[in-house]
Motif scaffolding. Structure first.
Motif, PDB file in Angstrom:
ATOM      1  N   HIS A  78     149.112  35.898 -14.940  1.00 44.30           N
ATOM      2  CA  HIS A  78     148.992  34.741 -14.053  1.00 44.30           C
ATOM      3  C   HIS A  78     147.819  33.843 -14.440  1.00 44.30           C
ATOM      4  O   HIS A  78     147.808  32.648 -14.132  1.00 44.30           O
ATOM      5  CB  HIS A  78     148.826  35.203 -12.600  1.00 44.30           C
ATOM      6  CG  HIS A  78     149.994  35.973 -12.092  1.00 44.30           C
ATOM      7  ND1 HIS A  78     151.294  35.527 -12.203  1.00 44.30           N
ATOM      8  CD2 HIS A  78     150.077  37.168 -11.451  1.00 44.30           C
ATOM      9  CE1 HIS A  78     152.120  36.405 -11.659  1.00 44.30           C
ATOM     10  NE2 HIS A  78     151.399  37.417 -11.203  1.00 44.30           N
ATOM     11  N   ASN A  79     146.828  34.416 -15.111  1.00 41.13           N
ATOM     12  CA  ASN A  79     145.659  33.654 -15.560  1.00 41.13           C
ATOM     13  C   ASN A  79     144.924  34.487 -16.610  1.00 41.13           C
ATOM     14  O   ASN A  79     145.375  35.572 -16.977  1.00 41.13           O
ATOM     15  CB  ASN A  79     144.740  33.314 -14.377  1.00 41.13           C
ATOM     16  CG  ASN A  79     144.407  34.535 -13.545  1.00 41.13           C
ATOM     17  OD1 ASN A  79     143.917  35.538 -14.053  1.00 41.13           O
ATOM     18  ND2 ASN A  79     144.698  34.477 -12.249  1.00 41.13           N
ATOM     19  N   ARG A  80     143.800  33.972 -17.084  1.00 40.27           N
ATOM     20  CA  ARG A  80     143.042  34.664 -18.133  1.00 40.27           C
ATOM     21  C   ARG A  80     142.102  35.731 -17.595  1.00 40.27           C
ATOM     22  O   ARG A  80     141.451  36.435 -18.366  1.00 40.27           O
ATOM     23  CB  ARG A  80     142.236  33.640 -18.944  1.00 40.27           C
ATOM     24  CG  ARG A  80     143.091  32.762 -19.827  1.00 40.27           C
ATOM     25  CD  ARG A  80     142.239  31.782 -20.634  1.00 40.27           C
ATOM     26  NE  ARG A  80     143.072  30.995 -21.530  1.00 40.27           N
ATOM     27  CZ  ARG A  80     143.783  29.943 -21.151  1.00 40.27           C
ATOM     28  NH1 ARG A  80     143.766  29.546 -19.889  1.00 40.27           N
ATOM     29  NH2 ARG A  80     144.528  29.272 -22.019  1.00 40.27           N
ATOM     30  N   LYS A  81     141.982  35.852 -16.292  1.00 36.62           N
ATOM     31  CA  LYS A  81     141.023  36.795 -15.718  1.00 36.62           C
ATOM     32  C   LYS A  81     141.321  38.229 -16.125  1.00 36.62           C
ATOM     33  O   LYS A  81     140.400  39.030 -16.322  1.00 36.62           O
ATOM     34  CB  LYS A  81     141.003  36.656 -14.196  1.00 36.62           C
ATOM     35  CG  LYS A  81     140.408  35.345 -13.705  1.00 36.62           C
ATOM     36  CD  LYS A  81     140.407  35.257 -12.189  1.00 36.62           C
ATOM     37  CE  LYS A  81     139.838  33.922 -11.715  1.00 36.62           C
ATOM     38  NZ  LYS A  81     139.894  33.784 -10.241  1.00 36.62           N
ATOM     39  N   GLY A  82     142.593  38.580 -16.235  1.00 34.40           N
ATOM     40  CA  GLY A  82     142.953  39.945 -16.623  1.00 34.40           C
ATOM     41  C   GLY A  82     142.488  40.288 -18.018  1.00 34.40           C
ATOM     42  O   GLY A  82     142.002  41.397 -18.280  1.00 34.40           O
ATOM     43  N   PHE A  83     142.621  39.326 -18.949  1.00 32.24           N
ATOM     44  CA  PHE A  83     142.148  39.547 -20.311  1.00 32.24           C
ATOM     45  C   PHE A  83     140.626  39.709 -20.326  1.00 32.24           C
ATOM     46  O   PHE A  83     140.087  40.576 -21.009  1.00 32.24           O
ATOM     47  CB  PHE A  83     142.526  38.371 -21.214  1.00 32.24           C
ATOM     48  CG  PHE A  83     143.971  37.964 -21.128  1.00 32.24           C
ATOM     49  CD1 PHE A  83     144.993  38.896 -21.211  1.00 32.24           C
ATOM     50  CD2 PHE A  83     144.318  36.638 -20.957  1.00 32.24           C
ATOM     51  CE1 PHE A  83     146.326  38.517 -21.133  1.00 32.24           C
ATOM     52  CE2 PHE A  83     145.643  36.237 -20.880  1.00 32.24           C
ATOM     53  CZ  PHE A  83     146.654  37.185 -20.968  1.00 32.24           C
TER      54      PHE A  83
ATOM     55  N   GLY B 212     139.408  43.050 -18.749  1.00 35.77           N
ATOM     56  CA  GLY B 212     139.630  44.165 -19.664  1.00 35.77           C
ATOM     57  C   GLY B 212     138.605  44.194 -20.782  1.00 35.77           C
ATOM     58  O   GLY B 212     138.140  45.267 -21.191  1.00 35.77           O
ATOM     59  N   ALA B 213     138.222  43.024 -21.283  1.00 36.40           N
ATOM     60  CA  ALA B 213     137.225  42.956 -22.350  1.00 36.40           C
ATOM     61  C   ALA B 213     135.873  43.461 -21.867  1.00 36.40           C
ATOM     62  O   ALA B 213     135.181  44.197 -22.580  1.00 36.40           O
ATOM     63  CB  ALA B 213     137.109  41.516 -22.862  1.00 36.40           C
ATOM     64  N   VAL B 214     135.495  43.080 -20.662  1.00 29.11           N
ATOM     65  CA  VAL B 214     134.202  43.533 -20.116  1.00 29.11           C
ATOM     66  C   VAL B 214     134.244  45.032 -19.835  1.00 29.11           C
ATOM     67  O   VAL B 214     133.275  45.757 -20.126  1.00 29.11           O
ATOM     68  CB  VAL B 214     133.834  42.737 -18.851  1.00 29.11           C
ATOM     69  CG1 VAL B 214     132.554  43.280 -18.226  1.00 29.11           C
ATOM     70  CG2 VAL B 214     133.661  41.255 -19.185  1.00 29.11           C
ATOM     71  N   VAL B 215     135.339  45.517 -19.282  1.00 31.35           N
ATOM     72  CA  VAL B 215     135.486  46.963 -19.034  1.00 31.35           C
ATOM     73  C   VAL B 215     135.390  47.737 -20.352  1.00 31.35           C
ATOM     74  O   VAL B 215     134.729  48.783 -20.432  1.00 31.35           O
ATOM     75  CB  VAL B 215     136.825  47.252 -18.333  1.00 31.35           C
ATOM     76  CG1 VAL B 215     137.140  48.755 -18.338  1.00 31.35           C
ATOM     77  CG2 VAL B 215     136.799  46.739 -16.901  1.00 31.35           C
ATOM     78  N   ALA B 216     136.026  47.220 -21.402  1.00 34.64           N
ATOM     79  CA  ALA B 216     135.958  47.882 -22.707  1.00 34.64           C
ATOM     80  C   ALA B 216     134.532  47.892 -23.246  1.00 34.64           C
ATOM     81  O   ALA B 216     134.079  48.891 -23.816  1.00 34.64           O
ATOM     82  CB  ALA B 216     136.894  47.190 -23.691  1.00 34.64           C
ATOM     83  N   ALA B 217     133.813  46.788 -23.063  1.00 31.86           N
ATOM     84  CA  ALA B 217     132.425  46.712 -23.518  1.00 31.86           C
ATOM     85  C   ALA B 217     131.548  47.715 -22.773  1.00 31.86           C
ATOM     86  O   ALA B 217     130.710  48.403 -23.379  1.00 31.86           O
ATOM     87  CB  ALA B 217     131.891  45.289 -23.332  1.00 31.86           C
ATOM     88  N   GLU B 218     131.743  47.813 -21.469  1.00 31.69           N
ATOM     89  CA  GLU B 218     130.994  48.788 -20.671  1.00 31.69           C
ATOM     90  C   GLU B 218     131.253  50.206 -21.168  1.00 31.69           C
ATOM     91  O   GLU B 218     130.336  51.030 -21.255  1.00 31.69           O
ATOM     92  CB  GLU B 218     131.399  48.664 -19.200  1.00 31.69           C
ATOM     93  CG  GLU B 218     130.968  47.366 -18.544  1.00 31.69           C
ATOM     94  CD  GLU B 218     131.608  47.150 -17.171  1.00 31.69           C
ATOM     95  OE1 GLU B 218     131.146  46.263 -16.439  1.00 31.69           O
ATOM     96  OE2 GLU B 218     132.597  47.858 -16.845  1.00 31.69           O
ATOM     97  N   TRP B 219     132.510  50.492 -21.482  1.00 32.04           N
ATOM     98  CA  TRP B 219     132.914  51.837 -21.910  1.00 32.04           C
ATOM     99  C   TRP B 219     132.343  52.179 -23.282  1.00 32.04           C
ATOM    100  O   TRP B 219     131.974  53.323 -23.553  1.00 32.04           O
ATOM    101  CB  TRP B 219     134.435  51.906 -21.931  1.00 32.04           C
ATOM    102  CG  TRP B 219     135.016  53.242 -22.279  1.00 32.04           C
ATOM    103  CD1 TRP B 219     135.335  54.260 -21.408  1.00 32.04           C
ATOM    104  CD2 TRP B 219     135.372  53.721 -23.586  1.00 32.04           C
ATOM    105  NE1 TRP B 219     135.864  55.331 -22.097  1.00 32.04           N
ATOM    106  CE2 TRP B 219     135.887  55.027 -23.437  1.00 32.04           C
ATOM    107  CE3 TRP B 219     135.295  53.168 -24.858  1.00 32.04           C
ATOM    108  CZ2 TRP B 219     136.333  55.781 -24.512  1.00 32.04           C
ATOM    109  CZ3 TRP B 219     135.725  53.917 -25.948  1.00 32.04           C
ATOM    110  CH2 TRP B 219     136.239  55.215 -25.773  1.00 32.04           C
TER     111      TRP B 219
END
Length: 233
Positions: A201-206, A209-216
């Protein structure tokens, strides 16, 4: 967490907003592959351009900064980056799509391919729709979906705008204004149609996910995928 944004276009700006809301600090934001000190960052997020991606990623790895990349169009050099990461004991994640929902969709796609592999009389196709500013076609996500099918079926390759055959997966790519991304897998016979679809629906999901991956990734060593981040087995 101190984040370097390598590539400060529409995705970079979206990532910045989400990172700040999650309590992180942006210490670098650049669209230029030169002139920044990556050692100031705890982790880097690369959404640049294909011509800059390998340089950006390599610079991070050489300075022991974990890096995730969502830039597509450079994967002919992926093995080179993996080799450098292993040599330097760095940390790296590449994903054609960081959306949490898309990565679940990838796994559904693989399971459906396994189920359909022994069933005859169904033709297979992939359709992807994106905004008119997207430069590459087909999308990296569509290619990942095709590769997931190839690994779990008798299909041998994908082709853009091809005719369906026993060995080829045809991908159609459409460009429509203001469409963040829609991907559809369709199995069709004379009697029915089976379809799975992911619609952003928008770019927020992408960006999330990128920030979650960086945190991980911070604190780890090695080459990973979003399947590792989401513990999808």
């Amino acid at each position: 967490m101190k984040i370097a944004l390598l590539g400060y276009g529409r995705m970079g700006k979206e990532i910045e907003q989400i990172a700040l809301k999650r309590g992180h600090q942006i210490v670098i934001k650049t669209s230029d592959q030169e002139g920044y000190d990556i050692s100031n960052a705890d982790v880097a997020i690369d959404f640049s351009v294909p011509s800059a991606a390998v340089s950006n990623i390599s610079n991070c790895i050489n300075h022991q900064v974990p890096v995730i990349s969502g830039t597509t169009g450079w994967l002919e050099q992926y093995d080179q980056v993996v080799s450098l990461c292993n040599q330097k004991k760095g940390a790296f994640i590449y994903a054609s799509n960081f959306s949490l929902g898309v990565n679940i969709f990838f796994e559904l796609n693989k399971q459906l391919a396994k189920m359909m592999n022994t069933i005859e009389d169904y033709s297979l196709s992939i359709e992807e729709i994106h905004h008119t500013q997207k430069l590459d076609a087909p999308s990296g996500t569509a290619i990942s979906l095709a590769e997931g099918i190839i690994a779990n079926s008798a299909k041998k390759k994908w082709e853009l705008d091809a005719s369906n055959s026993d060995e080829i997966i045809p991908i159609s790519a459409k460009r429509i204004p203001e469409v963040p991304g829609t991907h559809t897998i369709c199995y069709e016979s004379d009697v029915d149609q089976i379809e799975i679809k992911h619609t952003a629906h928008n770019r927020k999901g992408f960006a999330l996910g990128a920030v979650v991956a960086a945190e991980w990734l911070v604190g780890k060593t090695g080459v990973y995928t979003m399947k590792d981040v989401l513990n999808l087995g």
